[in-house]
Scaffold this motif. Structure first.
Motif, PDB file in Angstrom:
ATOM      1  N   MET A   9       0.840  -1.194   0.000  1.00  0.00           N
ATOM      2  CA  MET A   9       0.000   0.000   0.000  1.00  0.00           C
ATOM      3  C   MET A   9       0.876   1.245   0.000  1.00  0.00           C
ATOM      4  O   MET A   9       1.646   1.471   0.924  1.00  0.00           O
ATOM      5  CB  MET A   9      -0.920   0.030   1.221  1.00  0.00           C
ATOM      6  N   SER A  10       0.745   2.037  -1.040  1.00  0.00           N
ATOM      7  CA  SER A  10       1.518   3.273  -1.109  1.00  0.00           C
ATOM      8  C   SER A  10       0.800   4.370  -0.318  1.00  0.00           C
ATOM      9  O   SER A  10      -0.368   4.225   0.061  1.00  0.00           O
ATOM     10  CB  SER A  10       1.688   3.710  -2.564  1.00  0.00           C
ATOM     11  N   PHE A  11       1.496   5.459  -0.113  1.00  0.00           N
ATOM     12  CA  PHE A  11       0.901   6.600   0.567  1.00  0.00           C
ATOM     13  C   PHE A  11      -0.286   7.132  -0.232  1.00  0.00           C
ATOM     14  O   PHE A  11      -1.314   7.499   0.320  1.00  0.00           O
ATOM     15  CB  PHE A  11       1.946   7.695   0.786  1.00  0.00           C
ATOM     16  N   ALA A  12      -0.169   7.139  -1.556  1.00  0.00           N
ATOM     17  CA  ALA A  12      -1.261   7.607  -2.420  1.00  0.00           C
ATOM     18  C   ALA A  12      -2.493   6.705  -2.273  1.00  0.00           C
ATOM     19  O   ALA A  12      -3.629   7.193  -2.213  1.00  0.00           O
ATOM     20  CB  ALA A  12      -0.805   7.654  -3.866  1.00  0.00           C
ATOM     21  N   ASP A  13      -2.283   5.385  -2.217  1.00  0.00           N
ATOM     22  CA  ASP A  13      -3.395   4.456  -2.007  1.00  0.00           C
ATOM     23  C   ASP A  13      -4.085   4.732  -0.674  1.00  0.00           C
ATOM     24  O   ASP A  13      -5.308   4.751  -0.579  1.00  0.00           O
ATOM     25  CB  ASP A  13      -2.915   3.001  -2.014  1.00  0.00           C
ATOM     26  N   ALA A  14      -3.275   4.945   0.366  1.00  0.00           N
ATOM     27  CA  ALA A  14      -3.821   5.225   1.694  1.00  0.00           C
ATOM     28  C   ALA A  14      -4.639   6.515   1.684  1.00  0.00           C
ATOM     29  O   ALA A  14      -5.700   6.587   2.319  1.00  0.00           O
ATOM     30  CB  ALA A  14      -2.692   5.317   2.721  1.00  0.00           C
ATOM     31  N   CYS A  15      -4.170   7.517   0.947  1.00  0.00           N
ATOM     32  CA  CYS A  15      -4.912   8.778   0.845  1.00  0.00           C
ATOM     33  C   CYS A  15      -6.262   8.571   0.156  1.00  0.00           C
ATOM     34  O   CYS A  15      -7.268   9.140   0.583  1.00  0.00           O
ATOM     35  CB  CYS A  15      -4.094   9.816   0.090  1.00  0.00           C
ATOM     36  N   LEU A  16      -6.295   7.752  -0.887  1.00  0.00           N
ATOM     37  CA  LEU A  16      -7.560   7.488  -1.578  1.00  0.00           C
ATOM     38  C   LEU A  16      -8.544   6.745  -0.677  1.00  0.00           C
ATOM     39  O   LEU A  16      -9.742   7.045  -0.664  1.00  0.00           O
ATOM     40  CB  LEU A  16      -7.305   6.683  -2.853  1.00  0.00           C
ATOM     41  N   VAL A  17      -8.052   5.786   0.094  1.00  0.00           N
ATOM     42  CA  VAL A  17      -8.926   5.065   1.026  1.00  0.00           C
ATOM     43  C   VAL A  17      -9.472   6.028   2.067  1.00  0.00           C
ATOM     44  O   VAL A  17     -10.665   6.022   2.372  1.00  0.00           O
ATOM     45  CB  VAL A  17      -8.179   3.889   1.697  1.00  0.00           C
ATOM     46  N   ARG A  18      -8.625   6.894   2.597  1.00  0.00           N
ATOM     47  CA  ARG A  18      -9.066   7.861   3.606  1.00  0.00           C
ATOM     48  C   ARG A  18     -10.088   8.834   3.038  1.00  0.00           C
ATOM     49  O   ARG A  18     -11.094   9.145   3.682  1.00  0.00           O
ATOM     50  CB  ARG A  18      -7.868   8.621   4.184  1.00  0.00           C
ATOM     51  N   MET A  19      -9.857   9.325   1.821  1.00  0.00           N
ATOM     52  CA  MET A  19     -10.825  10.243   1.210  1.00  0.00           C
ATOM     53  C   MET A  19     -12.159   9.537   0.970  1.00  0.00           C
ATOM     54  O   MET A  19     -13.216  10.138   1.144  1.00  0.00           O
ATOM     55  CB  MET A  19     -10.266  10.810  -0.091  1.00  0.00           C
ATOM     56  N   ALA A  20     -12.118   8.256   0.611  1.00  0.00           N
ATOM     57  CA  ALA A  20     -13.353   7.495   0.432  1.00  0.00           C
ATOM     58  C   ALA A  20     -14.081   7.328   1.765  1.00  0.00           C
ATOM     59  O   ALA A  20     -15.314   7.284   1.802  1.00  0.00           O
ATOM     60  CB  ALA A  20     -13.049   6.131  -0.183  1.00  0.00           C
ATOM     61  N   GLU A  21     -13.338   7.247   2.866  1.00  0.00           N
ATOM     62  CA  GLU A  21     -13.967   7.183   4.185  1.00  0.00           C
ATOM     63  C   GLU A  21     -14.648   8.498   4.535  1.00  0.00           C
ATOM     64  O   GLU A  21     -15.716   8.510   5.140  1.00  0.00           O
ATOM     65  CB  GLU A  21     -12.925   6.854   5.262  1.00  0.00           C
ATOM     66  N   LEU A  22     -14.036   9.599   4.165  1.00  0.00           N
ATOM     67  CA  LEU A  22     -14.566  10.918   4.500  1.00  0.00           C
ATOM     68  C   LEU A  22     -15.750  11.327   3.637  1.00  0.00           C
ATOM     69  O   LEU A  22     -16.582  12.132   4.062  1.00  0.00           O
ATOM     70  CB  LEU A  22     -13.464  11.970   4.383  1.00  0.00           C
ATOM     71  N   HIS A  23     -15.829  10.789   2.422  1.00  0.00           N
ATOM     72  CA  HIS A  23     -16.891  11.152   1.478  1.00  0.00           C
ATOM     73  C   HIS A  23     -17.641   9.885   1.075  1.00  0.00           C
ATOM     74  O   HIS A  23     -17.162   9.111   0.234  1.00  0.00           O
ATOM     75  CB  HIS A  23     -16.311  11.847   0.249  1.00  0.00           C
ATOM     76  N   ALA A  24     -18.804   9.678   1.658  1.00  0.00           N
ATOM     77  CA  ALA A  24     -19.562   8.442   1.463  1.00  0.00           C
ATOM     78  C   ALA A  24     -19.892   8.163   0.005  1.00  0.00           C
ATOM     79  O   ALA A  24     -19.974   7.010  -0.413  1.00  0.00           O
ATOM     80  CB  ALA A  24     -20.842   8.485   2.286  1.00  0.00           C
ATOM     81  N   GLU A  25     -20.049   9.197  -0.814  1.00  0.00           N
ATOM     82  CA  GLU A  25     -20.430   9.015  -2.212  1.00  0.00           C
ATOM     83  C   GLU A  25     -19.228   8.801  -3.137  1.00  0.00           C
ATOM     84  O   GLU A  25     -19.396   8.648  -4.353  1.00  0.00           O
ATOM     85  CB  GLU A  25     -21.243  10.213  -2.701  1.00  0.00           C
ATOM     86  N   ALA A  26     -18.036   8.741  -2.591  1.00  0.00           N
ATOM     87  CA  ALA A  26     -16.814   8.629  -3.392  1.00  0.00           C
ATOM     88  C   ALA A  26     -16.743   7.298  -4.133  1.00  0.00           C
ATOM     89  O   ALA A  26     -17.123   6.251  -3.613  1.00  0.00           O
ATOM     90  CB  ALA A  26     -15.599   8.767  -2.490  1.00  0.00           C
ATOM     91  N   VAL A  27     -16.252   7.365  -5.351  1.00  0.00           N
ATOM     92  CA  VAL A  27     -15.978   6.186  -6.172  1.00  0.00           C
ATOM     93  C   VAL A  27     -14.515   6.270  -6.595  1.00  0.00           C
ATOM     94  O   VAL A  27     -14.071   7.301  -7.088  1.00  0.00           O
ATOM     95  CB  VAL A  27     -16.879   6.148  -7.422  1.00  0.00           C
ATOM     96  N   VAL A  28     -13.783   5.197  -6.380  1.00  0.00           N
ATOM     97  CA  VAL A  28     -12.363   5.162  -6.713  1.00  0.00           C
ATOM     98  C   VAL A  28     -12.192   4.500  -8.078  1.00  0.00           C
ATOM     99  O   VAL A  28     -12.642   3.380  -8.285  1.00  0.00           O
ATOM    100  CB  VAL A  28     -11.564   4.382  -5.645  1.00  0.00           C
TER     101      VAL A  28
END
Length: 51
Positions: A9-28
């Protein structure tokens, strides 16, 4: 990132997971197969657009 220490898991991957946690409607959108393993809040799957 500690939760997924056995996966590359890269730092960028971790950031995307965290942003998806913060925004319920997020799609990666990703080509990275590891996102099928990552979870929001430890339990919920991520909404993905992936091949």
């Amino acid at each position: 990132m500690r939760r997924y220490a056995d996966r590359p898991m890269s730092f960028a991957d971790a950031c995307l997971v965290r942003m998806a946690e913060l925004h319920a409607e997020a799609v990666v959108w990703t080509l990275d197969a590891d996102f099928h393993v990552y979870r929001k809040h430890g339990r919920q799957t991520l909404a993905l657009v992936a091949p």
